[in-house]
Design an enzyme around this catalytic site. Structure first.
Site, mmCIF file in Angstrom:
data_model
loop_
_atom_site.group_PDB
_atom_site.id
_atom_site.type_symbol
_atom_site.label_atom_id
_atom_site.label_comp_id
_atom_site.label_asym_id
_atom_site.label_seq_id
_atom_site.Cartn_x
_atom_site.Cartn_y
_atom_site.Cartn_z
ATOM 1 N N ASP A 199 35.988 -6.488 -17.854
ATOM 2 C CA ASP A 199 36.869 -6.389 -19.195
ATOM 3 C C ASP A 199 37.139 -4.851 -19.516
ATOM 4 O O ASP A 199 36.398 -4.178 -19.545
ATOM 5 C CB ASP A 199 36.160 -7.179 -20.526
ATOM 6 C CG ASP A 199 37.010 -7.174 -21.718
ATOM 7 O OD1 ASP A 199 38.072 -7.953 -21.763
ATOM 8 O OD2 ASP A 199 36.400 -6.612 -22.859
ATOM 9 N N GLU A 201 25.969 -3.701 -1.316
ATOM 10 C CA GLU A 201 24.685 -4.034 -0.618
ATOM 11 C C GLU A 201 24.466 -5.454 -0.558
ATOM 12 O O GLU A 201 23.529 -5.807 0.407
ATOM 13 C CB GLU A 201 23.675 -3.529 -1.670
ATOM 14 C CG GLU A 201 23.524 -2.038 -1.837
ATOM 15 C CD GLU A 201 22.769 -1.641 -2.913
ATOM 16 O OE1 GLU A 201 21.673 -2.676 -3.450
ATOM 17 O OE2 GLU A 201 22.780 -0.190 -3.208
#
Length: 574
Positions: free
Chosen positions: A207, A286
């Protein structure tokens, strides 16, 4: 090597409070989402994006977050979230959750600690507290205005009852902005990202991704014109829609703004946001499974917006330039070309979107004849409103055009039912802070957030078995309910299902666009392109045009022999 599913995905936005109510309290919830995942699988989408369901006082419908790592009781529990996630994954649907990093709720424990700790404290350093101007600090630190109307600063009261410092809130006063120069803020959001990634989410919609970083010194700023979306475009130099229309008309445009020279408001589009997103990208990389970041970034022009999706930053950014483009052949061609060029230059897919929880639904918006800035909403005083049949016909044509474009598309819940903006909400039912902060001058976004109709003859049209929906549903919802449309070949629901099925079968998301000049067609309102083995023809005007020969795979409306009526799009086997 990963699938990079996000390059071609169709992603469906769920606004949880308005999607489905499983416990009968009038508010949609996570269990309601789980109960209808089969409907979304049937629709043919690839992923869902959920607007905030976190712990919140709900001053701004959940975009005021008090705890980023828990579920608000309105929507259920973490166990309900885990069950929803597992069911979605079992159906092959990925799950993206909203992240609200520009600001927290004023009820967040950090902000409460900041108020208690006082000026100069480490607790206040997490937010943007400043001393006021003037002899007694009675004037706000600068002249910034809130996106929701009114000042962007609120003054605190010290423990002894005397006026204290001011804090910045670009949105509502219940949404204080974080100070993203503070390492503690950055580390906290790394923790939040990991919390949800460890639970198995497939990504984040970020957002106000054009916000977060503010210009050094927080200088005064006066927007050149009023306007902008509720997502925060106010103060940018012009709008994407105006740019597209100007280019289509042959009007010279200003050159692209470099990222090193941000224009417009000193609280939007600052260079510092990119370091944040590079850090987040490393964290997501990751994790296995191609997790993504999607930016809500109201940034002009498109080449500058592309900086948000460079290879080491976000994966996608919403294409608000496309959303704001009118239903006009020249303007559409211009913005499509600009989008494919800008995003392609950095190796990112273009995204396409027509509606979301912040804008007037496109079944109404594309046919409104009076100017209406995004975020102002529509209501009983609004002018130039279309009849439903006119609005939805154009909306169906626009959707058919959009879903044939290469890249990734976003759908907003209920658009597959042809839901229009609800115009006649009673004043006492409205909840958008924009309505209150502007004393009713702007209607705000409630009209696009009315709870969905699932069953024509059920209580609350199937939204919830008991209770009163948090916003009233209009009588029109009966005829537009999902069960009333299912199996009706002429319904908007079946149009969406067919378009999404053909989009997959013909690999349109991974295709290449080639504009086509149709033989014998000179009407400038007719626009045609080829994507792989599909020819797409859109008549954006009112006069019928000659329909090219070939097998019609999809039509947004009824065809008239060998002619293509106005406000109609067809897909033809090329």
């Amino acid at each position: 090597m990963t699938s990079e599913w996000w390059r071609t995905a169709t992603i469906y936005q769920i606004y949880p409070r308005s999607f489905a109510d499983a416990n009968g309290d009038g508010m949609g919830d996570l269990a309601g989402v789980t109960a209808h995942l089969a409907d979304l699988e049937e629709l043919g989408i690839d992923a869902i994006w959920l607007s905030p369901f976190y712990t919140s006082p709900q001053k701004d419908a959940g975009y005021d977050v008090a705890d980023y790592c828990d579920v608000d009781p309105l929507f259920g529990t973490l166990a309900d979230f885990d069950a929803m996630l597992a069911e979605a994954h079992a159906r092959g649907i990925r799950v993206i959750v909203d992240l609200v990093p520009n600001h927290s709720s004023s009820a967040h424990e950090w902000f409460q600690a900041a108020l208690a700790a006082g000026p100069g404290s480490a607790e206040r350093a997490r937010y943007l507290f400043r001393d006021g101007r003037g002899e007694n600090g009675d004037e706000a630190p600068n002249n910034w205005e809130s996106v929701f109307g009114g000042p962007a600063w609120t003054r605190t009261t010290d423990a002894d009852g005397t006026p204290g410092q001011w804090y910045l809130h670009i949105f509502d006063s219940s949404q204080p902005d974080f100070d993203w120069t503070n390492p503690e803020v950055r580390e906290e959001f790394r923790r939040i990202l990991r919390f949800w990634l460890d639970r198995g989410v497939d990504g984040f919609r970020v957002d106000v991704a054009h916000g977060m970083a503010k210009a050094e010194g927080l200088p005064d700023y006066t927007p050149p014109v009023e306007g902008g979306s509720m997502g925060g475009a106010a103060g940018l130099e012009g709008t994407a829609a105006a740019a597209a229309a100007a280019e289509a008309a042959g009007v010279a445009l200003e050159p692209a703004i470099s990222d090193e020279e941000p224009a417009g408001a000193p609280y939007w589009g600052q260079e510092g946001v990119h370091d944040i997103f590079r850090d987040w990208r490393l964290l997501l990389d990751e994790y296995p499974g191609d997790r993504i970041l999607a930016a809500e970034a109201w940034v002009d022009p498109l080449p500058r917006l592309a900086n948000w999706v460079r290879p080491d930053e976000m994966h996608q950014s919403f294409n608000f330039a496309y959303l704001e483009t009118p239903w006009d052949a020249a303007a559409l061609r211009s913005v499509v070309d600009a989008s494919l060029s800008a995003f392609g230059a950095v190796g990112a897919p273009s995204t396409w979107v027509l509606s979301n929880h912040d804008v007037v639904r496109h079944a109404t918006r594309l046919s409104v004849t009076e100017p209406n800035p995004q975020g102002h909403g529509l209501g009983p005083r609004s002018k130039g409103l279309p009849e439903y049949a006119t609005g939805v016909r154009r909306a169906r044509a626009a959707t058919a055009f959009m879903l044939a474009l290469p890249g990734s598309s976003y759908l907003y819940q209920g658009e597959e039912l042809g839901l229009p903006e609800v115009i006649d909400l009673p004043d006492e039912a409205r909840e958008d802070p924009t309505w209150f902060r502007t004393n009713g001058e702007r209607y705000g976004r409630d009209g696009c957030r009315v709870p969905l109709p699932w069953n024509a003859d059920a209580a609350n049209y199937g939204f919830g078995a008991t209770g009163t929906p948090w916003l009233p549903q209009p009588e029109l919802w009966r005829s537009l309910a999902r069960d009333a449309q299912r199996g009706d070949a002429d319904s908007t629901l079946e149009l969406y299902r067919a378009a999404l099925r053909l989009r997959r079968e013909h690999a349109l998301g991974a295709g290449t666009l080639e504009w086509v000049q149709l033989d014998g067609v000179t009407d400038p309102a007719v626009l045609a392109f080829r994507n792989g083995d599909v020819l797409v023809v859109a008549n954006t005007g009112s006069s019928p045009a000659t329909l090219p020969a070939g097998e019609v795979l999809l039509a947004s409306g009824s065809l008239d022999g060998d002619t293509l009526p106005g406000d109609t799009t067809v897909w033809i086997a090329a």
